[in-house]
Design a protein around this motif. Structure first.
Motif, PDB file in Angstrom:
ATOM      1  N   PRO A  40       0.835  -1.215   0.000  1.00  0.00           N
ATOM      2  CA  PRO A  40       0.000   0.000   0.000  1.00  0.00           C
ATOM      3  C   PRO A  40       0.867   1.260   0.000  1.00  0.00           C
ATOM      4  O   PRO A  40       1.867   1.344   0.706  1.00  0.00           O
ATOM      5  CB  PRO A  40      -0.811  -0.119   1.299  1.00  0.00           C
ATOM      6  CG  PRO A  40      -0.815  -1.583   1.606  1.00  0.00           C
ATOM      7  CD  PRO A  40       0.510  -2.095   1.134  1.00  0.00           C
ATOM      8  N   GLU A  41       0.453   2.231  -0.797  1.00  0.00           N
ATOM      9  CA  GLU A  41       1.143   3.507  -0.861  1.00  0.00           C
ATOM     10  C   GLU A  41       0.207   4.624  -0.396  1.00  0.00           C
ATOM     11  O   GLU A  41      -0.976   4.401  -0.166  1.00  0.00           O
ATOM     12  CB  GLU A  41       1.627   3.772  -2.287  1.00  0.00           C
ATOM     13  CG  GLU A  41       2.659   2.757  -2.783  1.00  0.00           C
ATOM     14  CD  GLU A  41       3.159   3.082  -4.179  1.00  0.00           C
ATOM     15  OE1 GLU A  41       2.565   3.969  -4.827  1.00  0.00           O
ATOM     16  OE2 GLU A  41       4.132   2.442  -4.628  1.00  0.00           O
ATOM     17  N   GLY A  42       0.760   5.825  -0.279  1.00  0.00           N
ATOM     18  CA  GLY A  42      -0.049   6.971   0.127  1.00  0.00           C
ATOM     19  C   GLY A  42      -0.562   6.876   1.548  1.00  0.00           C
ATOM     20  O   GLY A  42      -1.616   7.430   1.870  1.00  0.00           O
ATOM     21  N   VAL A  43       0.163   6.168   2.420  1.00  0.00           N
ATOM     22  CA  VAL A  43      -0.289   6.012   3.804  1.00  0.00           C
ATOM     23  C   VAL A  43      -0.119   7.324   4.562  1.00  0.00           C
ATOM     24  O   VAL A  43       0.935   7.973   4.489  1.00  0.00           O
ATOM     25  CB  VAL A  43       0.488   4.886   4.515  1.00  0.00           C
ATOM     26  CG1 VAL A  43       0.015   4.727   5.955  1.00  0.00           C
ATOM     27  CG2 VAL A  43       0.322   3.567   3.756  1.00  0.00           C
TER      28      VAL A  43
ATOM     29  N   VAL B 256       0.900  -0.276   6.941  1.00  0.00           N
ATOM     30  CA  VAL B 256      -0.228  -1.036   6.399  1.00  0.00           C
ATOM     31  C   VAL B 256       0.306  -2.108   5.460  1.00  0.00           C
ATOM     32  O   VAL B 256       1.247  -1.872   4.695  1.00  0.00           O
ATOM     33  CB  VAL B 256      -1.208  -0.116   5.631  1.00  0.00           C
ATOM     34  CG1 VAL B 256      -2.404  -0.921   5.096  1.00  0.00           C
ATOM     35  CG2 VAL B 256      -1.695   1.015   6.525  1.00  0.00           C
ATOM     36  N   ARG B 257      -0.287  -3.306   5.525  1.00  0.00           N
ATOM     37  CA  ARG B 257       0.044  -4.398   4.609  1.00  0.00           C
ATOM     38  C   ARG B 257      -1.236  -4.869   3.929  1.00  0.00           C
ATOM     39  O   ARG B 257      -2.296  -4.932   4.560  1.00  0.00           O
ATOM     40  CB  ARG B 257       0.693  -5.570   5.345  1.00  0.00           C
ATOM     41  CG  ARG B 257       1.950  -5.196   6.108  1.00  0.00           C
ATOM     42  CD  ARG B 257       2.533  -6.364   6.874  1.00  0.00           C
ATOM     43  NE  ARG B 257       3.209  -7.316   5.990  1.00  0.00           N
ATOM     44  CZ  ARG B 257       3.845  -8.406   6.436  1.00  0.00           C
ATOM     45  NH1 ARG B 257       3.862  -8.677   7.737  1.00  0.00           N
ATOM     46  NH2 ARG B 257       4.440  -9.217   5.579  1.00  0.00           N
ATOM     47  N   SER B 258      -1.140  -5.183   2.646  1.00  0.00           N
ATOM     48  CA  SER B 258      -2.289  -5.745   1.930  1.00  0.00           C
ATOM     49  C   SER B 258      -2.207  -7.263   1.965  1.00  0.00           C
ATOM     50  O   SER B 258      -1.140  -7.849   2.148  1.00  0.00           O
ATOM     51  CB  SER B 258      -2.312  -5.242   0.484  1.00  0.00           C
ATOM     52  OG  SER B 258      -1.088  -5.529  -0.161  1.00  0.00           O
TER      53      SER B 258
ATOM     54  N   GLY C 114      -8.015  -7.911   1.740  1.00  0.00           N
ATOM     55  CA  GLY C 114      -8.133  -7.008   2.882  1.00  0.00           C
ATOM     56  C   GLY C 114      -6.802  -6.345   3.192  1.00  0.00           C
ATOM     57  O   GLY C 114      -5.818  -6.482   2.456  1.00  0.00           O
ATOM     58  N   TYR C 115      -6.795  -5.619   4.316  1.00  0.00           N
ATOM     59  CA  TYR C 115      -5.595  -4.894   4.744  1.00  0.00           C
ATOM     60  C   TYR C 115      -5.388  -5.118   6.245  1.00  0.00           C
ATOM     61  O   TYR C 115      -6.356  -5.320   6.997  1.00  0.00           O
ATOM     62  CB  TYR C 115      -5.736  -3.395   4.474  1.00  0.00           C
ATOM     63  CG  TYR C 115      -5.874  -3.060   3.005  1.00  0.00           C
ATOM     64  CD1 TYR C 115      -4.759  -2.855   2.203  1.00  0.00           C
ATOM     65  CD2 TYR C 115      -7.138  -2.952   2.425  1.00  0.00           C
ATOM     66  CE1 TYR C 115      -4.890  -2.554   0.860  1.00  0.00           C
ATOM     67  CE2 TYR C 115      -7.276  -2.650   1.080  1.00  0.00           C
ATOM     68  CZ  TYR C 115      -6.152  -2.452   0.304  1.00  0.00           C
ATOM     69  OH  TYR C 115      -6.288  -2.159  -1.030  1.00  0.00           O
ATOM     70  N   GLU C 116      -4.115  -5.065   6.651  1.00  0.00           N
ATOM     71  CA  GLU C 116      -3.777  -5.157   8.065  1.00  0.00           C
ATOM     72  C   GLU C 116      -3.012  -3.897   8.459  1.00  0.00           C
ATOM     73  O   GLU C 116      -2.098  -3.472   7.743  1.00  0.00           O
ATOM     74  CB  GLU C 116      -2.936  -6.401   8.339  1.00  0.00           C
ATOM     75  CG  GLU C 116      -3.704  -7.700   8.076  1.00  0.00           C
ATOM     76  CD  GLU C 116      -2.892  -8.932   8.422  1.00  0.00           C
ATOM     77  OE1 GLU C 116      -1.676  -8.795   8.731  1.00  0.00           O
ATOM     78  OE2 GLU C 116      -3.473 -10.036   8.385  1.00  0.00           O
ATOM     79  N   VAL C 117      -3.420  -3.305   9.575  1.00  0.00           N
ATOM     80  CA  VAL C 117      -2.812  -2.065  10.054  1.00  0.00           C
ATOM     81  C   VAL C 117      -2.000  -2.372  11.309  1.00  0.00           C
ATOM     82  O   VAL C 117      -2.490  -3.050  12.223  1.00  0.00           O
ATOM     83  CB  VAL C 117      -3.895  -1.007  10.351  1.00  0.00           C
ATOM     84  CG1 VAL C 117      -3.260   0.280  10.868  1.00  0.00           C
ATOM     85  CG2 VAL C 117      -4.722  -0.733   9.097  1.00  0.00           C
TER      86      VAL C 117
ATOM     87  N   SER D  68       4.147  -1.110   4.399  1.00  0.00           N
ATOM     88  CA  SER D  68       4.269   0.207   3.789  1.00  0.00           C
ATOM     89  C   SER D  68       5.330   1.012   4.527  1.00  0.00           C
ATOM     90  O   SER D  68       5.881   0.578   5.549  1.00  0.00           O
ATOM     91  CB  SER D  68       2.932   0.947   3.875  1.00  0.00           C
ATOM     92  OG  SER D  68       2.652   1.273   5.236  1.00  0.00           O
ATOM     93  N   LYS D  69       5.607   2.174   4.015  1.00  0.00           N
ATOM     94  CA  LYS D  69       6.500   3.092   4.708  1.00  0.00           C
ATOM     95  C   LYS D  69       5.911   3.422   6.078  1.00  0.00           C
ATOM     96  O   LYS D  69       4.711   3.648   6.211  1.00  0.00           O
ATOM     97  CB  LYS D  69       6.662   4.368   3.878  1.00  0.00           C
ATOM     98  CG  LYS D  69       7.552   5.420   4.513  1.00  0.00           C
ATOM     99  CD  LYS D  69       7.619   6.674   3.642  1.00  0.00           C
ATOM    100  CE  LYS D  69       8.448   7.760   4.300  1.00  0.00           C
ATOM    101  NZ  LYS D  69       8.502   8.997   3.474  1.00  0.00           N
TER     102      LYS D  69
END
Length: 330
Positions: free
Chosen positions: A43-46, A106-108, A71-74, A119-120
């Protein structure tokens, strides 16, 4: 009488032969299932925004996958704090400490369970514990907007006021929060929209105590239709007015009817996404702007999102109108 002997194959041998035949058939037909081992994109733009002294609002852009995103994991540092479905690209992380530094990634994730790289890492500091604040912000004024092509829109508004300070503005579409910006902003770009669709946006101001203002005025925007798509059949200019008739509330609706090439015999009216009634005209259907009154026995404070669609001359139901939100008040 002695019967004719019948020779039966050994069960294990039969199963082995059947399994071998099935495998050979699948292989010959290209039916061998290949495991999905390719992870989704990162994911980008976090972004991470301190919404209050105890919460952070995390947003990101949609990721992609060779199959589909599940989905996504935060994560807060290395701890997973939330899992969300593929349709969501923002969450609020609550239960944090005031004036504390955090980092979020965040990870997809795809249906096979493959996770993207993190993500960054985005740093954020929660706000200090606010002084006692019992007053919500004022309403953001003069909300306006412009559709940008088929998939984005830009909204602008005048700043709200608060006795302590506005910390964020939340953008709502059909009663659901879809975006947030810092309290210093008076504009927001909303992306991920669908071409040829009517959207209704409102904005609320929020303070450090997580108190929100009432909704701003609503603005209806229609994204550009995709090339070659048929013209929209959605009613436009939907307006609502709440009144009182005895012990019941009344909801007066008015709208501009779509051009369909024929007479519109009926409309379906939806409240909070559920079909409430079918409006059938007695006698000759009206031309131009149409009106309808709905009686509601619900208590004051009840909130409804309202939308309708026309029955087309060919018998099919057309596109939905914009969906303003109304609150029953005396």
């Amino acid at each position: 009488m002695e019967g004719t002997p019948v020779q039966r194959p050994h069960i294990s041998a039969a199963l082995t032969c059947s399994a071998a035949l099935l495998l050979a058939t699948l292989t010959a037909c290209g039916g061998t299932a290949e495991a999905d081992t390719q992870p989704p994109s990162t994911p980008e733009g976090v972004t991470a925004q301190a919404s209050s002294s105890t919460s952070v609002h995390v947003m990101w852009d949609p990721a992609s996958d060779n199959k589909a995103i599940a989905g996504y994991e935060v994560y807060r540092a290395k701890t997973k704090v939330r899992s969300v479905p593929a349709t969501k690209h923002m969450i609020d992380v609550d239960g944090l400490k005031a004036a504390t530094d955090y980092t979020f990634t965040v990870r997809s994730k795809d249906a096979a369970g493959n996770l993207s790289a993190p993500s960054k890492a985005i740093p954020v500091t929660t706000q200090a514990t606010p002084p006692k604040d019992d007053t919500p912000p004022t309403v953001p004024a003069k909300l306006a907007g412009t559709a940008e092509g088929g998939r984005a829109a830009t909204l602008t508004w005048q700043p709200a006021k608060d006795d302590v300070g506005v910390t964020s503005y939340d953008i709502y579409q059909e009663g659901s929060r879809i975006h947030s910006v810092p309290g210093t902003a008076t504009t927001a770009k909303v992306t991920g929209l669908r071409p040829g669709t009517v959207y209704t946006f409102t904005v609320r101001a929020r303070d450090a105590s997580d108190k929100s203002s009432p909704d701003s005025n609503a603005v209806d925007l229609t994204t550009a239709r995709a090339a070659g798509a048929p013209a929209s059949t959605a009613p436009t200019g939907l307006r609502t007015e709440v009144g009182k008739e005895g012990a019941e509330f009344t909801l007066d609706l008015s709208w501009d009817q779509p051009e369909t090439g024929g007479v519109i015999p009926a409309y379906q009216l939806y409240l909070n996404g559920k079909l409430t009634t079918t409006i059938v005209w007695g006698g000759t259907p009206p031309k131009g702007r149409a009106t309808y009154r709905l009686n509601l026995p619900d208590p004051a404070g009840t909130r409804y999102s309202v939308k309708l669609r026309a029955k087309l001359p060919d018998g099919k139901w057309g596109d939905f109108s914009a969906q303003p939100t109304v609150v029953l008040t005396d």
